[in-house]
Design an enzyme around this catalytic site. Structure first.
Site, PDB file in Angstrom:
ATOM      1  N   CYS B 104       0.845  -1.199   0.000  1.00 16.77           N
ATOM      2  CA  CYS B 104       0.000   0.000   0.000  1.00 16.77           C
ATOM      3  C   CYS B 104       0.875   1.241   0.000  1.00 16.77           C
ATOM      4  CB  CYS B 104      -0.938   0.000   1.196  1.00 16.77           C
ATOM      5  SG  CYS B 104      -1.982  -1.450   1.257  1.00 16.77           S
ATOM      6  N   VAL B 105       1.732   1.364  -1.005  1.00 13.34           N
ATOM      7  CA  VAL B 105       2.627   2.524  -1.064  1.00 13.34           C
ATOM      8  C   VAL B 105       2.596   3.117  -2.467  1.00 13.34           C
ATOM      9  CG1 VAL B 105       4.180   1.816   0.749  1.00 13.34           C
ATOM     10  CG2 VAL B 105       4.583   1.050  -1.567  1.00 13.34           C
TER      11      VAL B 105
END
Lengths: 540, 105
Positions: B104-105
């Site tokens: 989740c970056v």
């Protein structure tokens, strides 16, 4: 990374202006750069025992499938048809009414007919009809059935990774068909022959080995946390002391790991740490259960179960009474809808009770786990924390309902209640784009990789359009959300479609507004920007 | 996946152009990546950041938070982007031979 066209050009180049020249079954997939994702790295597949690890590319003619790939897929379908009654019902009950067609963000952004949920499901249904129904077997294509070929596998790979499992279409389906579950089955089947994407498989492997998607090891987590604690001290003058792996704590707190690594998630995490400190709750983080998110759920049910198991295992080991989960999106589909039966029962936990207000979260009795916004909204409602919303006066805020918290657990009111209390300027986007009708960020369910940027911008267009509306009408300059994937994917989306709108987690605004006991006069917000009014004060 | 020849050595790169075997990293490779990432010349300031990233990765097995890179090296975000125009994650980490972060970056 593929260069992406300018917004105006992208809008011109869709499938809406022309009628397809060939039947969809006869239209091969065009693996255009910017619209597909890199395949899973072999070492990641090996780490979690996924079949057929190899070097390959979707652009190659030969995908190096196992020799008996067809048998594997058909056996996999048969097994799933027996195991999941829902799968068979979804395959059988669709009447192709088309109510879902224009509800999908990928279809709205691309105009590609195979992105209509009904047709995306048909990619799988056509094979089901051919091999598992008498009509399909006898009438073949006349009944919408077709044979399973390598080209079908390629088509599945492309289009089942152009669905973010957001479930907006299912809200409008008169039969309640959950297209996300069809995509989930499609991806499970693809995984059986080693056709998966690296943006999912590598986080899965990391999570299995190190507890979180990013692969942050315990000392790395502590180092990052120390940095955030330092930041909080610089801003408030207060030294907070979060603990890891502390046995006997009352509450286990599980945030998404993205919030420990990347802005703007780190600001949201700081807000939560400040709130927990201020309320004095007895909580601990874990270096083992260090990820709320679950990319396993984008791989297979077994993988989701395997990765999610650590949350209960750690809760049991530490002897906590209940669990708070952070601002993560798809985590809540897993927690709310699967965890109790998948990893539970969670009966070794107690029904969560807010120690400050006495509120019993009865709805979380089965899982023992609540969303952090439920905790915060309750604190505000019962008057247990002091807030100065004027500290957020530099922002005009709107709220993006993250797909899974809204549609999978019905978390609609809590974030809004909080936002209305922690800032003075909150505006809603049009009603057909919020709450259970919310539009996806375009990069959920593991599709947030850079190489997929064109498809992300297309898929995020409906959301961006709604943001543009409130940006132009009310001057909204801050898009808040409760999901770490959102915080990673919405900033480039805003940059592309609606520049000048930033992205934040709800608890970043909570942290700004929170008046802490013994804090120094705040001069900066959690982003180290001057608070509104600070400059004027200095000039007096 | 592709290979590039740097000073007579075949170096494997992933789809994003990151080095597959971080152990093979050398200053020559850094120079090669720098050109790819729009850095004209690697100055002392660049090397300070590159070495910091390498040390951090060695110790923690992951790239540090971008804000931490700034704070520990006493540079602002703008200065960091001026040094590495394609960004700290893609530019600086690639040059330093770190793998690309995923999730989740």
């Amino acid at each position: 990374m593929a260069k992406i066209a300018k917004p105006a050009e992208l809008l011109k180049n869709t499938g809406f202006d022309s009628v397809p020249q060939t039947h969809w079954m006869d239209t091969p997939v065009d693996f255009r750069p910017g619209t597909w994702l890199f395949p899973g790295k072999a070492e990641s597949l090996i780490a979690v025992d996924l079949p057929n690890p190899r070097k390959w590319s979707p652009e190659d003619a030969d995908w190096k499938l196992p020799p008996n790939w067809k048998e594997i897929i058909l056996d996999g379908m048969r097994e799933r048809l027996q195991r999941y009654r829902s799968f068979r019902v979804f395959m059988d009950s669709c009447v192709r009414c088309g109510a879902c067609a224009d509800k999908c963000h990928f279809y709205l952004g691309s105009g590609d007919p195979r992105n209509m949920p009904v047709l995306r499901a048909e990619l799988l249904r056509s094979v089901y009809l051919y091999y598992f129904t008498p009509t399909g077997k006898t009438l073949g294509r006349f009944a919408g059935a077709r044979e399973l070929t390598e080209d079908v596998i390629k088509e599945w790979f492309y289009y089942f990774h152009q669905c973010t499992e957001c479930r907006r279409c299912s809200v409008f389906c008169p039969y309640g068909i959950d297209t996300a579950e069809i995509t989930m089955i499609g991806r499970e089947l693809l995984n059986l022959i080693g056709c998966n994407i690296d943006w999912i498989v590598t986080p899965v492997a990391n999570c299995y080995m190190k507890g979180n998607h990013l692969g942050i090891q315990p000392h790395g987590l502590v180092d990052s946390m120390d940095f955030l604690v330092e930041n909080i001290q610089d801003i408030t003058g207060i030294k907070i002391e979060p603990t890891f792996n502390r046995k006997g704590a009352e509450i286990l707190y599980v945030p998404p790991s993205g919030d420990i690594f990347a802005d703007p998630g780190t600001f949201a995490l700081m807000g939560q740490l400040m709130l927990f400190h201020e309320t004095g709750i007895d909580y601990t983080l874990s270096t083992y259960a260090s990820e709320g998110g679950n990319f396993g759920s984008f791989t297979s049910m077994e993988m989701a179960k395997r990765l999610n198991a650590k949350i209960y295992a750690e809760a049991k080991r530490l002897g906590v009474k209940w669990i708070i989960g952070g601002e993560c999106g798809h985590m809540w589909r897993v927690i709310h809808q699967f965890m109790d039966t998948m990893n539970g029962p969670g009966d070794f936990l107690e029904t969560p009770v807010n120690p400050l207000t006495g509120t019993r979260f009865e709805h979380a009795k089965a899982t023992g786990m609540i969303h952090v916004t439920e905790f915060t909204a309750d604190l505000i409602h019962e008057g247990k924390i002091k807030l100065d919303p004027s500290r957020n006066d530099n922002v005009k805020v709107t709220f993006h309902d993250s797909c899974n918290p809204s549609r999978a657990m019905g978390l609609l009111e809590e974030p809004r209640y909080i936002l209305n209390k922690v800032c003075n300027h909150f505006y809603e986007m049009p009603e057909e784009t919020i709450r259970e009708n919310t539009f996806c960020c375009g990069g959920g369910s593991g599709l947030g990789a850079d190489e997929n940027m064109e498809m992300r911008m297309r898929g995020g267009l409906p959301r961006a359009n709604a943001v543009r509306y409130v940006h132009e009408k009310f001057g909204v300059n801050m898009l808040s959300c409760v999901c770490a994937i959102d915080r990673a994917t919405l900033p480039p989306l805003m940059h592309y479609w609606v520049p000048k709108v930033a992205v934040c987690g709800v608890h970043e605004l909570v942290g700004n507004a929170l008046i802490m006991k013994g804090e120094m006069k705040r001069k900066q917000n959690l982003r180290f920007e001057d608070l509104p009014g600070v400059e004027e004060d200095g000039n007096e | 996946m592709s290979f590039v020849e740097i000073k007579g050595q075949q170096i494997e790169l992933d789809e994003d152009g990151f080095i597959v075997e971080p152990d093979l990293w050398s200053t020559d490779i850094a120079e090669y990546f720098a050109k790819e990432e729009e850095v004209e010349e690697l100055t002392e300031q660049h090397w300070k950041i590159i070495n910091y990233l390498k040390d951090y990765f060695k110790q923690f097995g992951i790239a540090p938070m971008v804000r931490k890179v700034c704070k520990d090296n006493n540079v602002s975000m703008q200065e960091l982007y001026a040094l590495f125009p394609t960004g700290p994650a893609k530019g600086a980490c690639k040059i330093a031979g770190l793998p690309k972060p995923t999730g989740c970056v």
